[in-house]
Write a protein that holds these residues in place. Structure first.
Motif, short mmCIF file in Angstrom:
data_model
loop_
_atom_site.label_atom_id
_atom_site.label_comp_id
_atom_site.label_asym_id
_atom_site.label_seq_id
_atom_site.Cartn_x
_atom_site.Cartn_y
_atom_site.Cartn_z
N GLY A 72 0.81 -1.21 0.00
CA GLY A 72 0.00 0.00 0.00
C GLY A 72 0.84 1.25 0.00
O GLY A 72 2.05 1.21 0.24
N GLY A 102 0.65 5.47 1.49
CA GLY A 102 0.08 5.93 2.73
C GLY A 102 -0.33 7.35 2.93
O GLY A 102 -1.01 7.93 2.10
N ALA A 132 -3.69 5.89 -5.45
CA ALA A 132 -3.99 5.34 -4.12
C ALA A 132 -5.08 4.29 -4.19
O ALA A 132 -4.98 3.23 -3.56
CB ALA A 132 -4.40 6.47 -3.17
N ASN A 163 -4.05 0.59 -3.12
CA ASN A 163 -4.57 0.21 -1.80
C ASN A 163 -5.83 -0.64 -1.86
O ASN A 163 -6.03 -1.50 -1.01
CB ASN A 163 -4.86 1.46 -0.98
CG ASN A 163 -3.61 2.20 -0.57
OD1 ASN A 163 -2.50 1.74 -0.79
ND2 ASN A 163 -3.79 3.37 0.02
N TYR A 185 -6.78 8.14 0.81
CA TYR A 185 -6.42 7.06 1.72
C TYR A 185 -7.65 6.50 2.43
O TYR A 185 -7.86 5.28 2.47
CB TYR A 185 -5.40 7.56 2.73
CG TYR A 185 -4.80 6.46 3.58
CD1 TYR A 185 -3.80 5.63 3.06
CD2 TYR A 185 -5.21 6.24 4.88
CE1 TYR A 185 -3.24 4.63 3.82
CE2 TYR A 185 -4.65 5.24 5.65
CZ TYR A 185 -3.67 4.43 5.13
OH TYR A 185 -3.11 3.44 5.89
N SER A 226 -9.88 4.52 0.07
CA SER A 226 -9.29 3.23 -0.32
C SER A 226 -9.38 2.23 0.82
O SER A 226 -9.70 1.04 0.60
CB SER A 226 -7.84 3.41 -0.76
OG SER A 226 -7.00 3.77 0.31
N LYS A 227 -9.15 2.66 2.05
CA LYS A 227 -9.18 1.74 3.18
C LYS A 227 -10.60 1.36 3.58
O LYS A 227 -10.87 0.23 4.01
CB LYS A 227 -8.42 2.33 4.36
CG LYS A 227 -6.92 2.48 4.11
CD LYS A 227 -6.27 1.15 3.75
CE LYS A 227 -4.76 1.27 3.60
NZ LYS A 227 -4.10 -0.02 3.30
N SER A 281 4.84 -2.41 -2.98
CA SER A 281 3.94 -3.37 -3.60
C SER A 281 4.68 -4.35 -4.47
O SER A 281 4.10 -5.13 -5.14
CB SER A 281 2.88 -2.64 -4.42
OG SER A 281 3.46 -1.76 -5.36
#
Length: 285
Positions: free
Chosen positions: A93, A95, A112, A116, A156, A159-160, A285
């Protein structure tokens, strides 16, 4: 549920050369797991594998989570080398670079999401045939940002949050095949990604110098929580456990977070302290 012992099983880690990936590999090897180390940096994972005991117990492959074919090749070769794939940890990922809607370039946002979120999907897609054979476990490294959506952090957090939703969907989809799926949601802890964020005045202002609600926890405690989650085949891992309420009731906490985590002029001041174009960040990655 009976403990899912990783000893003798083959565990794949993407982003294996990154800070968390390295720590997970060391802890899993200490538990006698065989390791498949995937990363963009082939030399780094080759050296890492040698340090963990050599190709009989650990081996590295170059793989890019943005490229399904490279993941499929690595999984196939790893399964042939070790004879099985039991657990996959999608840890690759990028950040905590911050930027407002105005400041963030489209390419940075899209990158991102591609690494991610889509990277987790590609990783699981490539691994699924092998993990199904072993009725194994898929684990994605998400973040507390899945639930606590900081301003200036849209690429971020989205994506999370997407990783959390993806794992919830796949858990139901793969349940009848004996495959379990979990997501891990650590708060801030010491990694190169967080070091990068701590070098940015806007990030320090936004997250209160990483104190109070944003205080760092130890990387070792995060690793132990993730491994405990694998051994229990948990659907969700929150590190530290004291933040579980934030994962269980994100909607209820939203008003509290808006008012007390980012009070007054915090966000406006953070924007002023942030470069006009937020960089994309460096992938592991």
């Amino acid at each position: 549920m009976k403990k899912y012992d990783v000893a003798g099983r083959t565990v794949v880690i993407t982003g294996a050369a990154g800070g968390l990936g390295k720590l997970l590999a060391q802890a899993l090897r200490a538990r006698k797991a065989n390791l498949v180390l995937l990363d963009l940096d082939a030399d780094a994972v080759a050296a890492q594998a040698e340090g963990l005991g050599g190709s009989r117990v650990a081996r590295g492959w170059r793989a890019d989570v943005r490229d399904l074919a490279s993941l499929e090749t690595a999984m196939s070769e790893a399964a042939e080398h070790f004879g099985r794939i039991d657990v996959v940890i999608a840890a690759a990922g990028i950040g905590n670079v911050i930027g407002s809607l105005e400041q963030t370039e489209p390419e940075a946002f899209e990158r991102a999401i591609d690494i991610n979120l889509a990277g987790v999907w590609r990783t699981f897609k490539a691994a699924a045939p092998y993990v199904q054979q072993q009725r194994g476990h898929l684990m994605a490294i998400a973040s507390m940002a899945s639930f606590v959506h900081s301003p200036l952090h849209g690429s971020y957090t989205s994506s999370k949050a997407g990783v959390w939703a993806l794992c919830d969907s796949l858990r139901l989809e793969l349940r009848h095949l004996g495959v379990t799926v979990g997501s891990a949601h650590p708060t801030f802890f010491k990694t190169p990604m967080v070091d990068e964020a701590m070098s940015e005045p806007g990030a320090m202002r936004l997250w209160n110098n990483f104190e109070g609600l944003f205080e760092l926890v130890s990387a070792e405690s995060v690793v132990e929580s993730i491994l405990r989650g694998i051994e229990r085949r948990s659907a969700q891992v929150v590190a530290p456990r004291t933040l579980r309420i934030a994962a269980l009731a994100p909607g209820l906490l939203r008003l509290f977070i808006d008012r007390f985590a980012f009070p007054g002029n915090t966000v406006a001041e953070a924007i002023e302290l942030t470069p006009k174009k937020a960089p994309a960040g460096d992938p592991h990655s």
